[in-house]
Design an enzyme around this catalytic site. Structure first.
Site, short mmCIF file in Angstrom:
data_model
loop_
_atom_site.label_atom_id
_atom_site.label_comp_id
_atom_site.label_asym_id
_atom_site.label_seq_id
_atom_site.Cartn_x
_atom_site.Cartn_y
_atom_site.Cartn_z
N ASP A 110 0.80 -1.23 0.00
CA ASP A 110 0.00 0.00 0.00
C ASP A 110 0.83 1.28 0.00
OD1 ASP A 110 -2.55 -1.13 -0.20
OD2 ASP A 110 -2.53 -1.65 1.92
N ASP A 174 -6.72 -4.88 -4.32
CA ASP A 174 -6.46 -3.46 -4.02
C ASP A 174 -5.16 -2.98 -4.68
OD1 ASP A 174 -7.68 -5.15 -2.11
OD2 ASP A 174 -7.66 -3.60 -0.59
N1 GLY Z 1 -7.90 -3.40 2.02
C1 GLY Z 1 -8.09 -2.03 1.88
C2 GLY Z 1 -9.50 -1.61 1.94
O1 GLY Z 1 -10.08 -1.62 3.00
O2 GLY Z 1 -10.07 -1.30 0.94
#
Ligand code: GLY
Length: 392
Positions: A110, A174
């Site tokens: 991320d 994601d």
């Molecule tokens: N995993 C990241 C979100 O909550 O979208």
């Protein structure tokens, strides 16, 4: 191609009014939270993720994955009104986030969300060399998570103290948003590895995450050594085999952006395929459920996934001609109107805008606030107003 959306005069007035309300409130919230990195707010106020560092949960605190959305909101404000004060507030958070580079266990894929909307936005908007340097450092770290046999980017590191959870072969949908950092790094350096890794990951995700019907898995597990497909997990959705709406939204937006950066038509086709599935699952009034395959009750919603999807649908819309464009832009308007009319707080009784967000099906709390919902809400409204944003 002309990128602006054909809104009716009534829709234009509506979008402008919403934007005015957002800006009024953010001018107040930004002062109040200028020394924080907000994640969620509740009756006790805004939670600050900059609260030191817990050795047992290195992925939280300063490494928490949403920490880029606050500077991102500030850079949206900067673009909307040009006030330097918002650049200053964004940089307070960016400075703190540089500490995360020292945390091996804490950092994860991320870094795209964390640094694109802060340091990289700073570079793109003001030419900050500091922003460029940290953005490239983050891209280097993301590229370092690539699995050479499996052609995917590993999502998280194992958390010390949780030896049973082996995530060496885990990838999540994601990440389609995070790989945009690699496309930016390629544009800056012309180092093909960044682009190749991003495209190989996108190709792998197209094959193993996107189902025939356009729905998308959240987590796919590959063999940690050979990289072969093993199984999938329900992740933040209802269960294995289900359809977590925010995961579908990450795919819509991520593939639309991957197309913008590469021109590879299969990416746009994939974004459209998932978008058609998503649009078919929006309720009549624009409501987006947490998981499109969850039981009828409780009818948990996710306003955050709704806003991500709306912004992603507008990204597809800018890539296609009329009348096709209207299919995506009108679905986005429908979703955003629902949020505006039923689930938004514009007054000073709370620090956030979007109220019906859900982090995951299994979470105890639902219909709460999350800073990234506010980010995508504002971003989508600005796109409707005709801003050519370049945040991803
Ligand atoms: N995993 C990241 C979100 O909550 O979208």
């Amino acid at each position: 191609m002309e990128h602006t959306f054909k809104l009716t005069p009534k829709q234009t007035t509506w979008a402008n009014e919403v934007m005015n309300k957002i800006m009024d409130k953010l001018s107040w919230v930004s002062e109040k939270s200028k020394d924080k990195i907000p994640y969620r707010t509740d009756e006790t106020g805004t939670h600050d993720t900059w609260e030191g560092f817990d050795e047992n949960r290195p992925d939280q605190g300063i490494c928490w994955w949403t920490n880029g959305f606050w500077p991102g909101l500030m850079w949206l404000m900067y673009q909307a009104c040009g006030d330097e004060k918002y650049a200053g507030i964004a940089r307070i958070a960016q400075e703190k986030l540089h500490y995360a580079f020292t945390c091996y266990y804490g950092l994860h894929h991320d870094v795209g969300f964390m640094y694109l909307l802060g340091d990289v936005a700073d570079y793109r908007l003001t030419g900050s060399e500091e922003g460029k340097k940290y953005g490239l450092l983050a891209a280097q770290m993301l590229a370092g998570r690539f699995h050479p046999n499996g052609h995917f980017i590993r999502a998280w590191n194992d958390i010390p103290g949780e030896p049973d959870k082996d995530t060496r072969g885990w990838a999540i949908i994601d990440c389609m948003m995070n790989i945009q950092l690699l496309f930016w790094a390629y544009d800056e350096t012309k180092d093909y590895r960044f682009r190749q890794i991003a495209m190989m990951h996108a190709d792998t995700a197209m094959k193993y995450f996107v189902r025939e019907d356009g729905s998308v898995k959240h987590i796919v597990e590959f063999h940690p050594e050979t990289g072969e497909y093993m199984t999938s997990h329900g992740g933040q959705g209802y269960t294995k085999g289900s359809s977590w709406s925010r995961g579908q939204a990450w795919a819509i937006y991520g593939y639309a952006l991957a197309y913008r950066h590469t021109g590879k038509k299969e990416y746009l086709d994939t974004a459209k395929k998932v978008a058609h599935y998503f649009i078919a699952n929006i309720k009549e009034d624009g409501t987006v459920l947490l998981d499109f395959r969850q039981p009828e009750t409780p009818a948990w919603e996710d306003g955050c996934g709704a806003c991500v999807a709306a912004s992603g649908l507008l990204e597809i819309a800018r890539e296609v001609p009329e009348p096709e464009r209207a299919l995506y832009s009108s679905a986005a308007v429908k979703i955003l109107k629902n949020i505006d009319e039923k689930h938004c707080c514009y007054d000073t009784s709370g620090d956030s805008f979007v109220l019906n967000c859900s982090a995951a099906y299994e979470c105890k709390e639902h219909h709460v606030t999350m800073v990234y919902a506010d980010y995508y809400y504002m971003e989508a409204i600005m796109k409707l107003q005709g801003y050519e944003l370049n945040m991803w």
